[in-house]
Design a protein around this motif. Structure first.
Motif, PDB file in Angstrom:
ATOM      1  N   GLY A 130      24.787 -27.610  57.151  1.00 12.20           N
ATOM      2  CA  GLY A 130      25.393 -26.694  58.253  1.00 12.20           C
ATOM      3  C   GLY A 130      26.858 -27.059  58.175  1.00 12.20           C
ATOM      4  O   GLY A 130      27.606 -26.134  58.753  1.00 12.20           O
ATOM      5  N   ASP A 131      27.231 -28.084  57.901  1.00  8.45           N
ATOM      6  CA  ASP A 131      28.762 -28.331  57.785  1.00  8.45           C
ATOM      7  C   ASP A 131      29.464 -28.325  56.364  1.00  8.45           C
ATOM      8  O   ASP A 131      30.279 -29.009  56.221  1.00  8.45           O
ATOM      9  N   ALA A 132      28.680 -27.556  55.540  1.00 10.42           N
ATOM     10  CA  ALA A 132      29.063 -27.349  54.170  1.00 10.42           C
ATOM     11  C   ALA A 132      29.214 -25.968  53.726  1.00 10.42           C
ATOM     12  O   ALA A 132      28.572 -25.056  54.190  1.00 10.42           O
ATOM     13  N   VAL A 133      30.025 -25.800  52.834  1.00  9.28           N
ATOM     14  CA  VAL A 133      30.272 -24.295  52.086  1.00  9.28           C
ATOM     15  C   VAL A 133      30.326 -24.409  50.656  1.00  9.28           C
ATOM     16  O   VAL A 133      30.771 -25.361  50.242  1.00  9.28           O
ATOM     17  N   MET A 134      29.914 -23.375  50.023  1.00  7.26           N
ATOM     18  CA  MET A 134      30.079 -23.167  48.616  1.00  7.26           C
ATOM     19  C   MET A 134      30.833 -21.898  48.332  1.00  7.26           C
ATOM     20  O   MET A 134      30.537 -21.061  48.810  1.00  7.26           O
ATOM     21  N   ILE A 135      31.965 -22.141  47.502  1.00  6.30           N
ATOM     22  CA  ILE A 135      32.935 -21.194  47.316  1.00  6.30           C
ATOM     23  C   ILE A 135      32.841 -20.697  45.957  1.00  6.30           C
ATOM     24  O   ILE A 135      32.778 -21.513  44.935  1.00  6.30           O
ATOM     25  N   GLY A 136      32.267 -19.445  45.564  1.00  6.94           N
ATOM     26  CA  GLY A 136      32.237 -19.229  44.126  1.00  6.94           C
ATOM     27  C   GLY A 136      32.431 -17.662  43.941  1.00  6.94           C
ATOM     28  O   GLY A 136      32.479 -17.007  44.917  1.00  6.94           O
ATOM     29  N   ASP A 137      32.604 -17.089  42.653  1.00  8.70           N
ATOM     30  CA  ASP A 137      32.653 -15.963  42.356  1.00  8.70           C
ATOM     31  C   ASP A 137      31.540 -15.136  41.714  1.00  8.70           C
ATOM     32  O   ASP A 137      31.575 -13.905  41.572  1.00  8.70           O
ATOM     33  N   THR A 138      30.394 -15.683  41.565  1.00  8.36           N
ATOM     34  CA  THR A 138      29.338 -15.342  40.870  1.00  8.36           C
ATOM     35  C   THR A 138      28.118 -15.103  41.960  1.00  8.36           C
ATOM     36  O   THR A 138      28.147 -15.986  43.101  1.00  8.36           O
ATOM     37  N   SER A 139      27.204 -14.323  41.478  1.00 11.02           N
ATOM     38  CA  SER A 139      25.709 -14.197  42.160  1.00 11.02           C
ATOM     39  C   SER A 139      25.260 -15.434  42.286  1.00 11.02           C
ATOM     40  O   SER A 139      24.254 -15.914  43.064  1.00 11.02           O
ATOM     41  N   PHE A 140      25.284 -16.284  41.127  1.00 14.80           N
ATOM     42  CA  PHE A 140      24.626 -17.732  40.865  1.00 14.80           C
ATOM     43  C   PHE A 140      25.231 -18.619  41.837  1.00 14.80           C
ATOM     44  O   PHE A 140      24.283 -19.365  42.422  1.00 14.80           O
ATOM     45  N   ASP A 141      26.483 -18.506  42.194  1.00 11.67           N
ATOM     46  CA  ASP A 141      26.921 -19.477  43.248  1.00 11.67           C
ATOM     47  C   ASP A 141      26.308 -19.142  44.665  1.00 11.67           C
ATOM     48  O   ASP A 141      26.050 -20.100  45.246  1.00 11.67           O
ATOM     49  N   MET A 142      26.375 -17.899  44.931  1.00  8.19           N
ATOM     50  CA  MET A 142      25.944 -17.670  46.511  1.00  8.19           C
ATOM     51  C   MET A 142      24.456 -17.652  46.317  1.00  8.19           C
ATOM     52  O   MET A 142      24.096 -18.012  47.413  1.00  8.19           O
ATOM     53  N   GLU A 143      23.674 -17.316  45.504  1.00 10.69           N
ATOM     54  CA  GLU A 143      22.042 -17.732  45.459  1.00 10.69           C
ATOM     55  C   GLU A 143      21.894 -19.072  45.613  1.00 10.69           C
ATOM     56  O   GLU A 143      21.113 -19.608  46.157  1.00 10.69           O
ATOM     57  N   MET A 144      22.647 -19.952  44.980  1.00 13.97           N
ATOM     58  CA  MET A 144      22.601 -21.496  44.905  1.00 13.97           C
ATOM     59  C   MET A 144      22.721 -21.998  46.599  1.00 13.97           C
ATOM     60  O   MET A 144      22.105 -22.763  46.721  1.00 13.97           O
ATOM     61  N   ALA A 145      23.984 -21.289  46.960  1.00 12.22           N
ATOM     62  CA  ALA A 145      24.429 -21.709  48.270  1.00 12.22           C
ATOM     63  C   ALA A 145      23.071 -21.398  49.204  1.00 12.22           C
ATOM     64  O   ALA A 145      22.804 -22.343  50.017  1.00 12.22           O
ATOM     65  N   GLN A 146      22.659 -20.334  49.008  1.00  9.09           N
ATOM     66  CA  GLN A 146      21.385 -19.762  49.920  1.00  9.09           C
ATOM     67  C   GLN A 146      20.278 -20.564  49.858  1.00  9.09           C
ATOM     68  O   GLN A 146      19.719 -21.023  50.773  1.00  9.09           O
ATOM     69  N   ALA A 147      19.864 -20.956  48.596  1.00  8.03           N
ATOM     70  CA  ALA A 147      18.704 -21.922  48.267  1.00  8.03           C
ATOM     71  C   ALA A 147      18.955 -23.404  49.040  1.00  8.03           C
ATOM     72  O   ALA A 147      18.165 -24.091  49.453  1.00  8.03           O
ATOM     73  N   ALA A 148      20.346 -23.877  49.131  1.00  7.84           N
ATOM     74  CA  ALA A 148      20.652 -25.065  49.449  1.00  7.84           C
ATOM     75  C   ALA A 148      20.871 -25.154  50.954  1.00  7.84           C
ATOM     76  O   ALA A 148      21.125 -26.267  51.552  1.00  7.84           O
ATOM     77  N   ARG A 149      20.786 -23.945  51.651  1.00  9.87           N
ATOM     78  CA  ARG A 149      21.108 -23.612  53.024  1.00  9.87           C
ATOM     79  C   ARG A 149      22.291 -24.089  53.483  1.00  9.87           C
ATOM     80  O   ARG A 149      22.545 -24.715  54.609  1.00  9.87           O
ATOM     81  N   VAL A 150      23.479 -23.919  52.734  1.00 14.17           N
ATOM     82  CA  VAL A 150      24.849 -23.992  53.311  1.00 14.17           C
ATOM     83  C   VAL A 150      25.502 -22.500  53.156  1.00 14.17           C
ATOM     84  O   VAL A 150      24.893 -21.681  52.564  1.00 14.17           O
ATOM     85  N   HIS A 151      26.599 -22.403  53.755  1.00 19.56           N
ATOM     86  CA  HIS A 151      27.235 -21.448  53.952  1.00 19.56           C
ATOM     87  C   HIS A 151      27.839 -20.720  52.391  1.00 19.56           C
ATOM     88  O   HIS A 151      28.246 -21.510  51.524  1.00 19.56           O
ATOM     89  N   GLY A 152      27.593 -19.565  51.976  1.00 18.27           N
ATOM     90  CA  GLY A 152      28.241 -19.194  50.782  1.00 18.27           C
ATOM     91  C   GLY A 152      29.453 -18.167  51.055  1.00 18.27           C
ATOM     92  O   GLY A 152      29.385 -17.237  51.818  1.00 18.27           O
ATOM     93  N   ILE A 153      30.515 -18.679  50.348  1.00 18.31           N
ATOM     94  CA  ILE A 153      31.910 -17.552  50.544  1.00 18.31           C
ATOM     95  C   ILE A 153      32.028 -17.337  49.190  1.00 18.31           C
ATOM     96  O   ILE A 153      32.397 -18.051  48.300  1.00 18.31           O
ATOM     97  N   GLY A 154      32.053 -16.071  48.850  1.00 16.93           N
ATOM     98  CA  GLY A 154      32.291 -15.168  47.547  1.00 16.93           C
ATOM     99  C   GLY A 154      33.845 -14.964  47.612  1.00 16.93           C
ATOM    100  O   GLY A 154      34.467 -14.844  48.677  1.00 16.93           O
ATOM    101  N   VAL A 155      34.212 -15.129  46.385  1.00 17.51           N
ATOM    102  CA  VAL A 155      35.701 -14.525  46.127  1.00 17.51           C
ATOM    103  C   VAL A 155      35.713 -13.309  45.409  1.00 17.51           C
ATOM    104  O   VAL A 155      35.051 -13.326  44.177  1.00 17.51           O
ATOM    105  N   ALA A 156      36.488 -12.295  45.757  1.00 19.93           N
ATOM    106  CA  ALA A 156      36.598 -11.064  45.081  1.00 19.93           C
ATOM    107  C   ALA A 156      37.396 -11.168  43.634  1.00 19.93           C
ATOM    108  O   ALA A 156      37.540  -9.997  43.040  1.00 19.93           O
TER     109      ALA A 156
END
Length: 227
Positions: A166-192
């Motif tokens: 809950g105290d971590a975020v993953m920042i990335g530009d791809t669906s793979f990054d956001m799905e990884m964040a979701q699977a790890a139960r951390v916040h996902g921040i996408g970049v446009a």
């Protein structure tokens, strides 16, 4: 009260650095070396973020493993040669990246890390050329993990730093990054500004349009300002 440790993990290609020209050039050289049709630019950029063997397998699923392995090796050789020739110019930092990294790095309770489909050699060389060797306390690379979106990279980074999901975020530009964040139960921040369009970042908690929006977004998540 002491603030809890926070972990900010960055993807690299398409998030921190704009390496698309180098990636497309190296992939083109690899395919040409074995006389195979070169995938179009959109197809190449669509697999950025995956570990290289997985990326190649997606580009040429009908090719036998031996040919896929030749393409992997050819890409590595071409990319390494480009890096030696071009240095930082081959993978420049995106606008605003350095200022935000420096700001976050100067915040005592924030730890910075990397979770990337790059190899250890490739990441180390990139960080060196940009003078970022001392910034990231945890570096997760393709050499030691299943490809994204498997959560192994994030899980290891959390374990190394002792930070709660809950105290971590993953920042990335791809669906793979956001799905990884979701699977790890951390916040996902996408970049446009990266290699997947906004529509593919549906798993992100939020999508930002520029680096200067990142500190405020972190403050929203964590209920504090990072001044």
């Amino acid at each position: 009260m002491t603030a809890p440790l926070r972990l900010v993990l960055f993807d690299v290609d398409g998030t921190l650095v704009d390496s698309q020209a180098s990636i497309v050039s190296a992939m083109t050289a690899s395919f040409q070396a074995v006389s195979l049709p070169v995938p179009d630019r959109a197809a190449i950029l669509s697999i950025v973020g995956l570990s290289l063997p997985v990326a190649i397998a997606r580009l040429v699923p009908d090719q036998p493993p031996r040919m896929q392995a030749r393409l992997v090796d050819g890409y590595k050789q071409a990319y390494h040669a480009q890096r030696l020739q071009q240095g930082a110019a081959g993978s420049p930092l995106f606008p605003g990246a350095r200022d935000v990294i420096d700001r976050l790095h100067a915040t005592p309770e924030i730890l910075l890390g990397v979770a990337t489909g790059k190899s250890q050699r490739g990441l180390d060389a990139l960080l060196e050329v940009h003078g970022l060797e001392q910034v990231f306390v945890t570096r997760q690379v393709a050499d030691h993990h299943p490809s994204k979106p498997h959560p192994s990279m994030i899980a290891t980074a959390l374990s190394e730093t002792g930070v709660a999901p809950g105290d971590a975020v993953m920042i990335g530009d791809t669906s793979f990054d956001m799905e990884m964040a979701q699977a790890a139960r951390v916040h996902g921040i996408g970049v446009a500004w990266g290699y997947h369009d906004r529509a593919r970042l549906a798993a992100a908690r939020k999508v930002i349009d520029s680096f200067d929006q990142l500190p405020g977004t972190l403050a929203e998540f964590w209920g504090q300002e990072h001044e």
